[in-house]
Structures are given as structure tokens and as C-alpha cells.
Design an enzyme around this catalytic site. Structure first.
Site, short mmCIF file in Angstrom:
data_model
loop_
_atom_site.label_atom_id
_atom_site.label_comp_id
_atom_site.label_asym_id
_atom_site.label_seq_id
_atom_site.Cartn_x
_atom_site.Cartn_y
_atom_site.Cartn_z
N ASP A 133 0.84 -1.19 0.00
CA ASP A 133 0.00 0.00 0.00
C ASP A 133 0.88 1.25 0.00
OD1 ASP A 133 -2.35 1.84 0.89
OD2 ASP A 133 -3.28 -0.13 0.71
N HIS A 205 -3.65 5.98 3.66
CA HIS A 205 -4.37 4.77 3.26
C HIS A 205 -3.70 3.51 3.79
CE1 HIS A 205 -6.00 1.74 0.41
NE2 HIS A 205 -7.06 2.54 0.33
N SER A 529 -11.37 -1.12 0.18
CA SER A 529 -10.02 -1.06 0.75
C SER A 529 -10.05 -1.40 2.23
CB SER A 529 -9.44 0.34 0.58
OG SER A 529 -8.90 0.54 -0.69
#
Length: 736
Positions: A133, A205, A529
Site C-alpha cells: 500500500d 491509506h 479497501s
């Protein structure tokens, strides 16, 4: 004449520039074709590359050895064409861009500290989850190592922070992959020290998804007092390995493959990917299909090594055929709600109250403000300072909100049903209340009868638990079938994905304005996600208890024990539940060779993919093609004039008690003739395998585009186990 020459020269120079345009490519090679004089694959790749590049210095971006066999490099089109004729060449893929799929959830899926899966699995102790990520914020308390065991002795990873002390027993590895980023953006330069060389997360994220999967317990966590409580990942005592391959400037296949390659080599047990391709640029590749999907190809090598791979299914719902990351060997996750809402309350002077969704982060005085009601039109020349402004739904929300805010109004109430689909969008920096149009008459009546004396009070930061319906699939969650391989029912499972609280880089502005920025160590995000790392954490818990189970066995345990909900093309087997995942009774197990045999049966579609993932030709790889894949779900396609039956074979392995009998139970599948043979499975020993067939027939055609139900096996003695297989019959046709 001189002028003519100049024009010709300039034109020739322009043509040279056009024809010499370069792009990064991923090249798949057949390792069996490597000539003997080469000591290793990289030297062979380098020599091959040098032979096709004549006017500049050749450079390999990555040499891949574990996830795929081949390399990535920057090539012109003519160089690529020459490369295709070199010994060992299999295929190419353009280095496609990849996109991200952007406290209460452990309890919601059945986890608690007193009994059940958490204590039995020791909270995932000893299992390594690899997160590919945007990096990680190691300073977050979610990544402290209190209660976490020693680093596994077989761990081979490295910590690439400037200070190795940022890694610990929780965060045991962190590595950066940026060569593809630079190859695709040759003019990119670091604007601050370490911007592209540090695993530190400056986006948020990666930190968020890592903490969902395996964040440690953190007391008093919240998003500005919303969702207040103890935050925890699904496997809080598992280890984390971070592979930073996603950047603000872009995410590229070459970096993602390199990250998967490294994760396999390091020794992770689970890989979680909350990103994927959209295949919008498939014209630049050798055809369309799984062979061009870096996650599909690289993850096959992972499952061959026993690594469980889980991915997000995408946020392009609610449309059929919108799902991505649907390779059969990957666990594909959709996203749903968790029975929790964040609210505010609007109370008028007559004590009539309305609740509304809100994540307004600021302080707001809990007092009565004067009210101005605006039916329509401009707010110019209206005295609105320190007032609550009530607007009708025909007001343009965006522009009018900005105008009203500039007048000095205290807050805005919008009477509208046009709530935006993703609840993430209610993170307004200005106090706003959305009230449904069914309440318009009540509000208008009060405002008109108290024109000069109408007042209202707004209260924020309320968290309500147990809201219904829940779980429910998010409208944003992508639906199957999977375009590149519709023969398998996808998604596989649904997991929490709507407004999930998790860790966040505390120095990155989370909301607010430039003049008044707001920061928080936790954030609420929505998307598949967020759903994928929930399942990665569950897989870690299962792996801790059953270290010898294959990735397919773990997938089966998760799917067959799920809470069945709705259309499997939206929710898969149902919502993940941890109550029985450690002891599912029976499993559908599948080997890597089983996947290959199934692909071989679809050889026309999968020839190139087979060549890439097996590193051999079709004749060698496809000696036992099979029309059946032992998958924990079934999808059958019927046309309007098709009446021939569809037959599916499945095999169950007994992982429960030695002697136990199961009887079949069929639910749903309205309008279909369903025959299951045999109707009883009698297991006499543990690990015994017994098979059954499902025959589906639609004699009068399907009554709807999608018909679904369950084929379940229930143990007849104690009814302790119900092993469910979702079944879909559909007439859906993919649009060209």
C-alpha cells in the site's frame, strides 16, 4: 532551397522523437529457455535487453524471480517488437497504473477477548501479514508491540526506515518500491528529503488498512469523539510487514509485482492488497485477460508458496460486471455496513427533533439559534450571520453552501433526499444537517408560524450502535461477475467497509481548513479497501490455529461459515463471521495444480496465462484438464433458449471429528430443478474426502436475470455444522 532543407530536417527530427517514444513494460520470460552459459536469470535478462536496445544504455527496472518470471524495462515500440523474437519471450504487459480502493468492527464479526476465535488463535500470534500500500505511520500506538511475540525465526525481511528502532515486534519489516514510479515519471524529483525513499506513509491509506488487519489495542480511540472506544485490528498480535508501492503521483504494476515478489521471499503468511487495475488501457497490452493483471499473475506464485492473498473488489458498484481482482486463487472482498451510524440532532424551538447523519468534527455550541427559512433563490442581501439557515432541496448544495457560509451563518439545514451514496461525504467542515423531504411540511409549518421567533439547536458527535439493516452491502461495492474470468462466482465474501475507524498519520491534516487544520491519530474511511484487511486478519487467525492449511482451505472456512445475506454477485458467500471459522467441519480444498487443470479446460481463453504462471508450454502444463474447480461457490449461465442441464462436481474434506454424517439441504434457486447426488455424505475418518454433484436445470428459462440460493451440508446428529455453498444461476451477458 535552404528553407526547404530546414523544414525537412525539423520534420525528420519530429518523426524521430515520435517513433522513439518509450514506455515501461513488464516482460514475461520462460526460464526453461535460459541458455546454459548464464549463471543467473538477471544476467540473461540483461543480455537479452541489451541485444534489442542499440542507441542508449539499457536498464532493467526490476528482475522478478518469485511472483513472476521476467523483468520490467523501458522500451520503444520497435525495441519491444524485436524483443518478441528473442528466445524465452512469453508475453508483455504495459506497466499499467493501479488505483487504491479507497473499534467496532472486530466485535461486529464475532470477536471478543473472553471466548472464541481471539483467545483460541492467540490473537494471530506468530503470523506475518504483508500490506502492499502507501506505507505506514510507525509512530501510531496501533503499531506498538505490547503483548506481541518474538519475530518469527524464518523471517527474512528488512526495516528500511532511517532508524531501525521504528520497527519492533509488531512492525517487523518495511520496504520501498519506487522504480516503476520513476520509470513512468522520469521528470519526478524529490521535493522534500526522503519523499520517495522512506516507508513513512504521507497519504494515510496504508496506515489505515494495516491497523485494520493487525493493529494493536488502543484505548480511547476516536475520530473527534465519533466511534469512541478501544480500537483494535482483527489479528492484534500478528506481525506486520509493509511494502510501500503506492504513491500520490501514481501506482504502477511493476512496483506492485516487485512488492509481492519481495513479500513471498521475506516469508509472509498473508498478503493484503487494497488496490487493483481497471483495465482501461488494455489496448496497450497483448490482449485482455488475467495474464495482464499483475495481482492475478503474481498472487498465483504466492499461493503456490502457501501464502494467502486477499484483495479488495473495487468501488464501482452497484453495477454488475464492475468487480476487479477476481482471479480464482485470490480471495475477493466486497464491503458492507456494520450497524453503526454517526449522527447529529436538530431540535426546533417547539421541541420537535430530527436525527441526521453527520461527521462534523468541530465544536458547536448547544444553544438555540434564530432560524431563517429560504424557499429558493439567492442568499445575497440576506442577514444570515449567527443564524441557522434552512434551505429547500431545489437549492444547489455545493454553491449555496459556500455562499451561506460566507455570510457568517452559524449552520445550514438542507431539506433533501439527495444524500450522497457514500457516507464518507458527510465529513463537512461546516455544520450541516441533511433532513429528509418527508419532514418538509413539519419544518415549513413551524418556520412560517414563527417567522420572526423560530429557533433551533444543533448537536453533533453522536454514535449510535445497532442500527438496521446491518450488515448490508454498500452501494459503492463492486458487483460480479468478474469480466476477465466469469466462470467463478465473485466476490467471495463481504466484510465491514463503511466508515471504519482505524489509525492515521497524526501529522497529516485530516479535515478542517487551511486556516484551521484539524489532525487526528484515527480516521473514518469507506471502501472495499477497508473490507479486505478485515479478511486478511481473519485469515491470520485461522493460519495461527491451522498452520498447515492451504490458502484454499482458509478461503473455504471463511466462505462456508459466513452469514448468508443476499445476492451472491453482491455479497459473495455472505458477511464474514468468526464464530466457526476455526472449526468449519468440512472444507473445499484446492491445490495450485487444480487451478491450472481448470484453466487448461478453458485453454483458448487462458493459454497465455497458463504459460506465464506455470513457466511451461500448454502441452506440458495441461496433461489433466478439468471442467471442474473445487470452489466453495457455483455460478451457472443460462440463455433464454438453453434447456440443457449444468453439472458441477465438488469434493469436501472432513476436518472435524473422525465419524460424522451430513445431509444435503437446498434453499432458494426458485424456478430451477436442482438435483444433488448423493444426498448424504458419511465420513469415517478425519481428512477423508467425499464428492458430490449438483445438477441445475432451467426447463422454462430463468424467471429473473439472477436466481440464487444455497446447497448446504448439515451434520445430521447434532446440527452443529452447516457447510454452505452459494449457487447463482444467471442470464447476465457481459456488454461488449
Amino acid at each position: 532551397m535552404g528553407m526547404t532543407v530546414v523544414i525537412i530536417l525539423v520534420f525528420s527530427f519530429f518523426v524521430a522523437i515520435v517513433t522513439a517514444e518509450t514506455s515501461p513494460y513488464i516482460i514475461h520470460m520462460d526460464l526453461s529457455a535460459k541458455p546454459l552459459p548464464f549463471s543467473d536469470h538477471r544476467s540473461w535478462f540483461s543480455t537479452t535487453l541489451t541485444s534489442v536496445i542499440t542507441n542508449r544504455k539499457p536498464k532493467i527496472i526490476y528482475a522478478y524471480t518469485d511472483s513472476v518470471h521476467g523483468f520490467s524495462a523501458v522500451l520503444t515500440n520497435s525495441e519491444l517488437q524485436r524483443l518478441k523474437h528473442k528466445p524465452g519471450y512469453v508475453s508483455f504487459t504495459k506497466d499499467l497504473p493501479v488505483k487504491l480502493h479507497t473499534t467496532f468492527s472486530p466485535k461486529f464479526i464475532g470477536l471478543n477477548s473472553t471466548s472464541g476465535t481471539w483467545p483460541v488463535s492467540n490473537y494471530g500470534a506468530g503470523i506475518v501479514i504483508g500490506i502492499i500500500d502507501t506505507g505506514i505511520w510507525p509512530d501510531s500506538p496501533s503499531f506498538h508491540d505490547d503483548g506481541v511475540g518474538s519475530v518469527p525465526s524464518k523471517w527474512k525481511g528488512a526495516c528500511e526506515f532511517n532508524s531501525s528502532s521504528l520497527c519492533n515486534k509488531k512492525l517487523i519489516g518495511a520496504k520501498v518500491f519506487n522504480k516503476g514510479l520513476f520509470a513512468n515519471n522520469p521528470d519526478l524529483r524529490e521535493t522534500k528529503i526522503g519523499q520517495y525513499s522512506s516507508p513513512y506513509d504521507t497519504i494515510g491509506h496504508g496506515t489505515h488498512v494495516a491497523a485494520i488487519a493487525a493493529g494493536n489495542h488502543v484505548k480511547n480511540a476516536s475520530y473527534f469523539s465519533y466511534a469512541q472506544g478501544t480500537a483494535s485490528g482483527i489479528a492484534p498480535h500478528a506481525h506486520l510487514a509493509i511494502y510501500k508501492a503506492a504513491w500520490e503521483e501514481g501506482i504502477y504494476s511493476s512496483d506492485v509485482i516487485a512488492a509481492i515478489d519481495q513479500a513471498i521471499r521475506d516469508g509472509v503468511h498473508v498478503i493484503s492488497l487494497s488496490l487493483g487495475l481497471s483495465f482501461e488501457d488494455d489496448d496497450d497490452n497483448d490482449g485482455f485477460g488475467l495474464e495482464n493483471d499483475p495481482i492475478a499473475v503474481a498472487s498465483f506464485a504466492a499461493i503456490q508458496k502457501g501464502v494467502f492473498v486477499v484483495t479488495s473488489g473495487g468501488n464501482d458498484g452497484p453495477y454488475y460486471w464492475s468487480l476487479i481482482n477476481g482471479a480464482p486463487w485470490i480471495m475477493t472482498v466486497g464491503a458492507g455496513t456494520i450497524g453503526r451510524q454517526f449522527q447529529g440532532t436538530l431540535t426546533f424551538g417547539n421541541r420537535v427533533s430530527f436525527s441526521f447523519p453527520s461527521l462534523f468534527p468541530g465544536e458547536f455550541p448547544s444553544v438555540q439559534f434564530p432560524v431563517t427559512y429560504i424557499e429558493s433563490g439567492s442568499v445575497e442581501n440576506k442577514t444570515l450571520a449567527n443564524r441557522i439557515v434552512v434551505c429547500n432541496e431545489n437549492i444547489n448544495i455545493g454553491s449555496k453552501l459556500h455562499q451561506i457560509r460566507s455570510t457568517g451563518a452559524a449552520a445550514v439545514v438542507l431539506i433533501t433526499d439527495k444524500l450522497l451514496e457514500e457516507q464518507d461525504t458527510i465529513k463537512f467542515q461546516f455544520p450541516v444537517a441533511f433532513i429528509g423531504s418527508k419532514h418538509r411540511e413539519t419544518i415549513e409549518s413551524y418556520a412560517s408560524s414563527n417567522k420572526n421567533n423560530a429557533t433551533a439547536k444543533l448537536e453533533f458527535r453522536k454514535t449510535v450502535i445497532g442500527t438496521k439493516p446491518a450488515p448490508e452491502v454498500g452501494t459503492y461495492s463492486s458487483r460480479g461477475p468478474f469480466t476477465s474470468f466469469p466462470q467463478i462466482l465473485k466476490p467471495d465474501i463481504l466484510a465491514p467497509g463503511t466508515l471504519i475507524l482505524s489509525a492515521w498519520p497524526s501529522v497529516e491534516q485530516i479535515t478542517g481548513t487551511r486556516a484551521l487544520p484539524l489532525f487526528s491519530g484515527f480516521n473514518l474511511l469507506t471502501g472495499t479497501s477497508m473490507a479486505a484487511p478485515h479478511v486478511a486478519g481473519v485469515a491470520a487467525l485461522i493460519k495461527q490455529v491451522h498452520p498447515n492449511w492451504s490458502p484454499s482451505a482458509i478461503k473455504s472456512a471463511i466462505m462456508t461459515t459466513a452469514l448468508t445475506l443476499d445476492n451472491p454477485l453482491a455479497v459473495g458467500a455472505g458477511h464474514v463471521s468468526t464464530n466457526k471459522v476455526l472449526n468449519p467441519g468440512l472444507i473445499y480444498d484446492t491445490t495450485p495444480q487444480d487451478f491450472i487443470n481448470f484453466l487448461c479446460h478453458e485453454a483458448k481463453q487462458s493459454r497465455k496465462l497458463i504459460n506465464i504462471i506455470t513457466r511451461s508450454n500448454i502441452s506440458d502444463a495441461c496433461k489433466k484438464p478439468s471442467p471442474y474447480l473445487n470452489y466453495p461457490s457455483i455460478i451457472a449461465y443460462f440463455t433464454s433458449d438453453q434447456s440443457s442441464p449444468k453439472i458441477f462436481k465438488r469434493t469436501l474434506t472432513n476436518v472435524g471429528e473422525a465419524k460424522r454424517s451430513y445431509i444435503v439441504r437446498v434453499r432458494g434457486l426458485k424456478g430451477l430443478n436442482v438435483v444433488v447426488e448423493p444426498k448424504k455424505l458419511m465420513f469415517s475418518e478425519k481428512n477423508e474426502k467425499l464428492s458430490y454433484t449438483v445438477r441445475l436445470e432451467s426447463p422454462r428459462g430463468l424467471q429473473e436475470n439472477v436466481v440464487y440460493g444455497l446447497v448446504s451440508w448439515v451434520d445430521e446428529d447434532e446440527a452443529e455444522f452447516e457447510v454452505s455453498c452459494s449457487v447463482v444461476a444467471t442470464s447476465l451477458v457481459q456488454e461488449s
